[in-house]
Enzyme design. Structure first.
Site, PDB file in Angstrom:
ATOM      1  CB  CYS A  26     -25.789  19.586 -47.110  1.00  0.00           C
ATOM      2  SG  CYS A  26     -25.154  18.590 -45.745  1.00  0.00           S
ATOM      3  CB  CYS A  36     -26.925  23.396 -45.486  1.00  0.00           C
ATOM      4  SG  CYS A  36     -27.410  22.081 -44.360  1.00  0.00           S
ATOM      5  CG  HIS A  43     -34.921  -7.011 -36.709  1.00  0.00           C
ATOM      6  ND1 HIS A  43     -33.843  -7.012 -35.866  1.00  0.00           N
ATOM      7  CD2 HIS A  43     -35.621  -5.887 -36.425  1.00  0.00           C
ATOM      8  CE1 HIS A  43     -33.902  -5.925 -35.092  1.00  0.00           C
ATOM      9  NE2 HIS A  43     -34.968  -5.228 -35.420  1.00  0.00           N
ATOM     10  CB  ILE A  70     -46.848  -2.350 -35.788  1.00  0.00           C
ATOM     11  CG1 ILE A  70     -48.288  -2.690 -36.179  1.00  0.00           C
ATOM     12  CG2 ILE A  70     -45.839  -2.952 -36.742  1.00  0.00           C
ATOM     13  CD1 ILE A  70     -48.600  -4.155 -36.339  1.00  0.00           C
TER      14      ILE A  70
HETATM   15  C1  LIG Z   1     -36.075   3.067 -30.824  1.00  0.00           C
HETATM   16  C2  LIG Z   1     -36.734   2.150 -31.796  1.00  0.00           C
HETATM   17  C3  LIG Z   1     -35.964   1.285 -32.573  1.00  0.00           C
HETATM   18  C4  LIG Z   1     -36.575   0.420 -33.470  1.00  0.00           C
HETATM   19  N1  LIG Z   1     -35.806  -0.322 -34.303  1.00  0.00           N
HETATM   20  C5  LIG Z   1     -36.374  -1.106 -35.244  1.00  0.00           C
HETATM   21  C6  LIG Z   1     -35.572  -1.811 -36.158  1.00  0.00           C
HETATM   22  O1  LIG Z   1     -34.354  -1.663 -36.186  1.00  0.00           O
HETATM   23  N2  LIG Z   1     -36.178  -2.647 -37.035  1.00  0.00           N
HETATM   24  C7  LIG Z   1     -37.526  -2.838 -37.042  1.00  0.00           C
HETATM   25  O2  LIG Z   1     -38.004  -3.658 -37.819  1.00  0.00           O
HETATM   26  N3  LIG Z   1     -38.332  -2.121 -36.216  1.00  0.00           N
HETATM   27  C8  LIG Z   1     -37.788  -1.251 -35.333  1.00  0.00           C
HETATM   28  N4  LIG Z   1     -38.566  -0.500 -34.505  1.00  0.00           N
HETATM   29  C9  LIG Z   1     -40.012  -0.586 -34.634  1.00  0.00           C
HETATM   30  C10 LIG Z   1     -40.532   0.282 -35.793  1.00  0.00           C
HETATM   31  O3  LIG Z   1     -40.008   1.584 -35.717  1.00  0.00           O
HETATM   32  C11 LIG Z   1     -42.038   0.327 -35.714  1.00  0.00           C
HETATM   33  O4  LIG Z   1     -42.520  -0.997 -35.653  1.00  0.00           O
HETATM   34  C12 LIG Z   1     -42.671   1.002 -36.924  1.00  0.00           C
HETATM   35  O5  LIG Z   1     -42.080   2.230 -37.203  1.00  0.00           O
HETATM   36  C13 LIG Z   1     -44.155   1.170 -36.658  1.00  0.00           C
HETATM   37  O6  LIG Z   1     -44.723   1.811 -37.759  1.00  0.00           O
HETATM   38  P1  LIG Z   1     -46.214   2.322 -37.711  1.00  0.00           P
HETATM   39  O7  LIG Z   1     -46.548   2.754 -39.085  1.00  0.00           O
HETATM   40  O8  LIG Z   1     -47.080   1.287 -37.064  1.00  0.00           O
HETATM   41  O9  LIG Z   1     -46.195   3.516 -36.677  1.00  0.00           O
HETATM   42  P2  LIG Z   1     -45.732   5.110 -36.845  1.00  0.00           P
HETATM   43  O10 LIG Z   1     -44.534   5.180 -37.658  1.00  0.00           O
HETATM   44  O11 LIG Z   1     -45.756   5.627 -35.505  1.00  0.00           O
HETATM   45  O12 LIG Z   1     -46.933   5.642 -37.725  1.00  0.00           O
HETATM   46  C14 LIG Z   1     -48.190   5.933 -37.192  1.00  0.00           C
HETATM   47  C15 LIG Z   1     -48.640   7.240 -37.818  1.00  0.00           C
HETATM   48  O13 LIG Z   1     -49.986   7.488 -37.460  1.00  0.00           O
HETATM   49  C16 LIG Z   1     -50.142   8.881 -37.317  1.00  0.00           C
HETATM   50  N5  LIG Z   1     -51.324   9.082 -36.487  1.00  0.00           N
HETATM   51  C17 LIG Z   1     -51.517   8.710 -35.203  1.00  0.00           C
HETATM   52  N6  LIG Z   1     -52.730   9.077 -34.772  1.00  0.00           N
HETATM   53  C18 LIG Z   1     -53.344   9.696 -35.816  1.00  0.00           C
HETATM   54  C19 LIG Z   1     -54.595  10.307 -35.990  1.00  0.00           C
HETATM   55  N7  LIG Z   1     -55.495  10.356 -34.998  1.00  0.00           N
HETATM   56  N8  LIG Z   1     -54.888  10.867 -37.187  1.00  0.00           N
HETATM   57  C20 LIG Z   1     -53.991  10.837 -38.205  1.00  0.00           C
HETATM   58  N9  LIG Z   1     -52.765  10.256 -38.086  1.00  0.00           N
HETATM   59  C21 LIG Z   1     -52.442   9.700 -36.909  1.00  0.00           C
HETATM   60  C22 LIG Z   1     -48.846   9.328 -36.654  1.00  0.00           C
HETATM   61  O14 LIG Z   1     -48.601  10.695 -36.838  1.00  0.00           O
HETATM   62  C23 LIG Z   1     -47.831   8.436 -37.342  1.00  0.00           C
HETATM   63  O15 LIG Z   1     -47.225   9.057 -38.449  1.00  0.00           O
HETATM   64  C24 LIG Z   1     -37.990   0.379 -33.584  1.00  0.00           C
HETATM   65  C25 LIG Z   1     -38.761   1.258 -32.824  1.00  0.00           C
HETATM   66  C26 LIG Z   1     -38.146   2.150 -31.953  1.00  0.00           C
HETATM   67  C27 LIG Z   1     -38.987   3.116 -31.207  1.00  0.00           C
END
Ligand SMILES: Cc1cc2nc3c(=O)[nH]c(=O)nc-3n(C[C@H](O)[C@H](O)[C@H](O)COP(=O)(O)OP(=O)(O)OC[C@H]3O[C@@H](n4cnc5c(N)ncnc54)[C@H](O)[C@@H]3O)c2cc1C
Length: 491
Positions: A408, A448, A58, A343
């Site tokens: 692929c 693939c 963004h 987040i």
């Molecule tokens: C539809 C959609 C579109 C989006 N578009 C954008 C965009 O274009 N640009 C942007 O900046 N942001 C975007 N976002 C937001 C962005 O995807 C998230 O902010 C970001 O991926 C969050 O990352 P994270 O590491 O906090 O969470 P996650 O990627 O969810 O990582 C958390 C991890 O913790 C693990 N976990 C959870 N509980 C446990 C446990 N008890 N033990 C071990 N592991 C655990 C999970 O398996 C997971 O892998 C979008 C989100 C969505 C849903």
């Protein structure tokens, strides 16, 4: 039955969650002389919200002033070009257009322009004619737009995998298939328990995405909650690739940035996402209702979009906090526990900046930080066969014939690239797809997938019946026909 004995793994800093936030943090901390362990529930890192989002870096002008989203989004955006260069990750700085369809919307666009420029974002206001000269396939009825040239597009899963790989190069460790089921604090130490392990950490970073409130509660912190908000996205095949150059946004609604038309870093056009509050954190279903809203929104911006060109769809779930903002703070109750929670968007953009702030926060909690002299920010470059010139392809195939075998056909991905992905940590068919794009084209793996299954089986020395799409329970081959035949003949 007695409790199974689990050997205790002592570490200085444990990071729970291998999404974009956890992997950016572990890579940032690997600059320091620290013993680091990342713990991820899924078979590979990057499989939470990180693998199912719009992939947009963004511009930094959407966020409300005074929020943590605003604090981290713009610096995150500014870190992307160098980060992706160092890690050899696909990143396109193709710009963002926020398009106004009416004179009233143009007033709102001007508010975003003022807000963004005050924050230091490079923005331009464009008239209707200027927008249409830049993007001739937009609806001619538009009123004007805001252009943020430094907005971009990245492959989020590829970035998470690359961050983890680089952190490991710099001494960090990680566990996969390791869901933290139990956590507590005792005599200044924090304990995390998975099915297989007990981890004893001086500091714990909660980067558990949708489940960050559950992990916090295990430590006794129940002062924030995470609420799932689903987004459905629809992907077109490569024939619609050049319809727009920049990511096209409408003027945002009250809870989401609206339906976008997104040229992804992988080259496909995508439209979405919806923004629906849901009850189940793991509800990843797409729906006819979702499609209708996405298509109507995207078509109002780009009228030529044709639904027959859609090849795939998915849903991702945002981890919205009860504060309506990111939570980036040390626990007020448990010394040495840092929450990086709530987040939601723009978390992908903000993640590198959040990670860059973590040493300061851990320093406040008493961690001594000593930089390594030999930190290497660069990852071994990735060969992308279809991006090489004919001469480069010929030379590569002479050197390593596995790059001459196309696995692929839709995306032109070679055996050499799949073997390399396995060597870098891919363990599943989805892991190969997200890293290399093998199986992500028009046929969606129809051709693939059996070949990739065999390559994974060979490289990991496991039977094909143990190769999964996305972890246990998603095996694709029940038995090898040859083995079945032989067992029947012998019987
Ligand atoms: C539809 C959609 C579109 C989006 N578009 C954008 C965009 O274009 N640009 C942007 O900046 N942001 C975007 N976002 C937001 C962005 O995807 C998230 O902010 C970001 O991926 C969050 O990352 P994270 O590491 O906090 O969470 P996650 O990627 O969810 O990582 C958390 C991890 O913790 C693990 N976990 C959870 N509980 C446990 C446990 N008890 N033990 C071990 N592991 C655990 C999970 O398996 C997971 O892998 C979008 C989100 C969505 C849903």
């Amino acid at each position: 039955m007695g409790r199974r004995y689990k050997e205790t793994i002592p570490v200085q800093v444990a990071i729970v969650g291998g999404g974009i936030v956890g992997t950016a943090v572990v890579r940032e901390l690997s600059r320091y002389k620290l013993d680091l362990l990342l713990i991820e529930a899924e078979p590979e890192v990057g499989w939470g919200s990180t693998k199912a989002n719009s992939g947009i870096v963004h511009g930094g002008f959407h966020e409300e002033p005074g929020t943590l989203k605003a604090k981290y989004c713009l610096p995150g955006n500014q870190m992307y070009p160098e980060l992706c260069r160092d890690l050899d990750v696909c990143f396109e700085q193709n710009g963002i257009l926020m398009v106004a369809r009416t004179a009233e919307e143009m007033d709102t666009v001007r508010t975003y322009f003022r807000r963004g420029t005050e924050r230091g974002v490079n923005l331009r206001l464009l008239s209707r004619d200027e927008v249409l000269a830049q993007e001739p396939n937009l609806d001619p009825g538009i009123a004007g737009a805001l252009f943020a040239p430094e907005g971009g597009s990245v492959m989020p899963f590829e970035l998470a995998a690359a961050l983890m790989e680089n952190a490991v190069q710099n001494g960090a460790r990680y566990l996969v298939n390791a869901k933290v089921q139990n956590a507590w604090s005792e005599a200044g130490k924090k304990f995390l328990e998975t099915e297989e392990h007990r981890i004893q950490a001086d500091y714990v970073i909660n980067a558990a995405g949708l489940f960050a409130d559950d992990l916090a509660r295990m430590f006794g912190d129940d002062y924030f909650t995470i609420h799932p908000r689903k987004g459905e996205e629809y992907i077109f095949d490569l024939s619609v690739k050049d319809v727009v150059k920049s990511t096209i946004f409408p003027v945002p609604g009250p809870i989401s940035k609206g339906i976008l038309v997104i040229p992804t870093a992988a080259g496909n056009l995508m439209m979405g996402p919806t923004g629906d509050n849901i009850l189940e954190k793991e509800d990843l279903a797409t729906s006819q209702y979702g499609f209708e809203r996405v298509f109507a929104g995207a078509k109002s911006l780009v009228p030529s979009l044709d639904p027959r060109k859609i090849i795939a769809q998915f849903a991702g779930v945002r981890a919205a906090s009860n504060r309506g903002d990111f939570i980036v703070e040390l626990s007020p109750n448990v010394p040495g526990l840092l929450h990086l929670a709530g987040i939601e968007s723009p978390g992908l953009t903000a993640a590198p900046a959040i990670a860059a702030d973590v040493p300061r926060l851990l320093g406040e909690a008493g961690l001594e930080l000593d930089l390594k002299e030999d930190f290497d920010p660069r990852r071994r470059p990735v060969i992308r066969f279809n991006l090489l010139s004919r001469e480069e392809q010929d030379a590569l195939v002479k050197e390593d014939p596995s790059y001459g075998r196309i696995i692929c056909r839709c995306e032109t991905i070679t055996e050499g690239e799949i073997v390399d992905a396995v060597q870098r940590g891919a363990r599943t068919l989805d892991g190969i797809k997200f890293r290399t794009r093998a199986g992500a084209g028009r046929c969606q793996g129809g051709f693939c997938q059996p070949l990739i299954t065999e390559i994974i089986s060979r490289e990991l020395n496991i039977p094909v019946t143990k190769v999964t799409k996305r972890g246990p329970g998603s095996e694709q081959v029940r038995y090898k026909v040859k083995e079945l035949y032989e067992s029947e003949v012998q019987a």
